[in-house]
Design an enzyme around this catalytic site. Structure first.
Site, mmCIF file in Angstrom:
data_model
loop_
_atom_site.group_PDB
_atom_site.id
_atom_site.type_symbol
_atom_site.label_atom_id
_atom_site.label_comp_id
_atom_site.label_asym_id
_atom_site.label_seq_id
_atom_site.Cartn_x
_atom_site.Cartn_y
_atom_site.Cartn_z
ATOM 1 C CB CYS A 69 1.414 -5.047 -2.406
ATOM 2 S SG CYS A 69 0.526 -3.551 -1.870
ATOM 3 C CD GLU A 125 -1.512 -6.721 -4.303
ATOM 4 O OE1 GLU A 125 -1.552 -7.651 -3.481
ATOM 5 O OE2 GLU A 125 -1.159 -5.553 -4.003
ATOM 6 C CE LYS A 156 0.655 -8.926 -0.618
ATOM 7 N NZ LYS A 156 -0.461 -7.977 -0.812
#
Length: 500
Positions: free
Chosen positions: A212, A80, A179
């Protein structure tokens, strides 16, 4: 007469497919990248300057991709923020963004770069995949225009998304994920209106992808595994390590084991923000991992994985996490219990005063049972058994049930729960269990020096986390980290700590 370049690509891709089909395993790669960061600025840079920085990072990534392909890897995951870093406002990240189409458009940017407007980053990533006949996973920024007909449209007339992309060995865009669970500091991005559960099929199993902070929540992470039944999760991350439970290698390997999937975690490497730790994890433990806070170098990791881990003979059936713990009487009274703070959560602790024994500690509905034997009790090290059953509300809100055997920072019991990286006490054995109200429990064993213990522990069907052999290194923590997703939206307990 030499064959044309497209024919060579087709032949190479066909060979890759045949190789993968011929085996029940595949070769995975992840690259931990020391990102070249842009200069801090309040004003947006020019698109040319933005692309120049991104090309510097892609130069490094391309070297890793070529090396991985030469070593036989079928897929590589990069981190990321790995192409442009994270020092941005909403305005200053804009020159770095591209319009990323839905993969249904059937697009190979390498061979048709201008189809959807300027897309030099997607073009280059696509060519890296195509020229090396490998799946490439990268994280970039997507921009989508909107207008006043959309009541959620931001005032600047666009959505900006933290986005993972996957290109197949032909260079075709096969997955795009926006995300959903943005971390606090990601104010440069919007989150999609609904969580996206993104999967794609490969010759070596079904893959899912998320990013994440997503890993701490039910959607999309748990949905991909429990409902869509992916074999392997791809995980670009910029993970800041938080001891004792949330270091990258520790928690990501535990999630793979708890969920029964392969997990390919590629972290950024930036020690000043405690960003380090990548790995290739199977349900039975780490196949390879890397944790180094001493240098600023990147690292390529490569390992073989089962294509369908749930069909493997070593795959564990479903665990009843509370079975054993609910069947035993309390091991010890609560006369010596005390409170301690771990990452803003008040745990109930009891200390291990003897070199071996059986202990219980409870908080609310969670009782944690420990049986243990130390190789020798040291006077200069203290260990505790801890329990936490409550809502965590700092840097995100999520409900936790945690049982932990933990080394304290010093012999002062008030220091128990503070981050510790090293230990000297070795254990002969341990067995940890808890009366969990959730089925989502992630087993962690962390040795001195932030080292994992693959092959040295197992989870029994009755929910006990036990040492299989005598642990080879001193123990920092043995933890059952439970997530009770249905309770995430409860109001904070008035007994919970005020923020310092």
């Amino acid at each position: 007469m030499l064959p044309s370049r497209p024919l060579l690509h087709a032949a190479a891709f066909a060979l890759t497919v045949l190789q993968a089909l011929a085996s029940d395993t595949f070769i995975a790669a992840v690259y931990e990248h020391a990102v070249i960061l842009p200069d801090a600025t309040d004003e947006p840079v020019s698109p040319d300057d933005a692309l120049a920085l991104m090309n510097k990072n892609m130069d490094v990534l391309e070297g890793a991709i070529k090396e991985a392909a030469q070593q036989g890897a079928h897929i590589i995951v990069t981190p990321e923020d790995g192409i442009y870093g994270w020092r941005f406002t909403r305005e200053t990240i804009y020159p770095y963004l591209e319009d990323i189409p839905d993969p249904v458009v059937n697009w190979i940017p390498c061979t048709d770069p201008a189809r959807f407007g300027p897309a030099p980053v997607q073009e280059r990533l696509s060519c890296m995949a195509r020229n090396n006949s490998i799946y490439v996973v990268a994280n970039i920024g997507d921009k989508k225009p909107c207008n006043s007909s959309d009541p959620s449209c931001p005032s600047d007339g666009r959505y900006q998304y933290n986005t993972d992309v996957v290109f197949d060995p032909e260079g075709k865009l096969v997955a795009r994920y926006h995300k959903y669970n943005l971390f606090m500091s990601e104010t440069q991005f919007n989150y999609p209106k609904k969580p996206e559960a993104v999967t794609f099929e490969t010759p070596f199993g079904k893959f899912g992808i998320f990013t994440c902070f997503d890993i701490l929540f039910r959607e999309p992470a748990v949905v991909l595994v429990s409902e869509l039944q992916v074999d392997t999760v791809l995980f670009p991350t910029a993970w800041m390590n938080v001891l004792p439970f949330l270091t990258a290698v520790e928690f990501h390997s535990a999630w793979a084991m708890g969920m029964g999937v392969n997990f390919l975690a590629a972290n950024t490497h930036y020690t000043r923000m405690s960003m380090a730790g990548s790995g290739i994890y199977a349900p039975d433990g780490a196949r390879t991992y890397y944790y180094n806070m001493k240098t600023e170098d990147g690292r390529l990791l490569i390992a073989e994985l089962d294509s369908h881990p749930h069909l493997s003979p070593t795959f564990s059936p479903a665990v009843n996490w509370s079975s054993y713990a609910s069947s035993v009487e309390r091991f010890s009274p609560n006369d010596n219990d005390f409170k301690g703070l771990i990452f803003y959560d008040w745990f109930t602790f009891t200390d291990l005063t003897k070199p071996e024994g059986n202990l219980t500690v409870c908080q609310k509905d969670l009782c944690c049972h420990l049986s243990y034997k130390m190789a020798g009790k040291r006077e200069d090290e203290v260990y505790v058994l801890g329990a936490f059953d409550g809502l965590h509300v700092v840097e995100g809100q999520y409900y936790l049930q945690i049982c932990t055997l933990l080394k304290c920072k010093s012999t002062d019991l008030n220091m128990c729960g503070q981050p510790v990286e090293t230990a000297q006490t070795k254990f002969e054995m341990f067995s940890l269990s808890g009366t969990f109200g959730t089925n989502y429990v992630f087993p962690e064993v962390l040795y001195s020096g932030v080292q994992l213990a693959p092959g040295e522990f197992e989870v029994l069907n009755d929910g006990r986390l036990i040492s299989k052999t005598r642990p080879t290194k001193p123990v920092v923590t043995v933890t059952l980290f439970g997530r009770w997703y249905e309770k995430d939206h409860l109001k904070q307990d008035p007994q919970s700590p005020a923020l310092p």
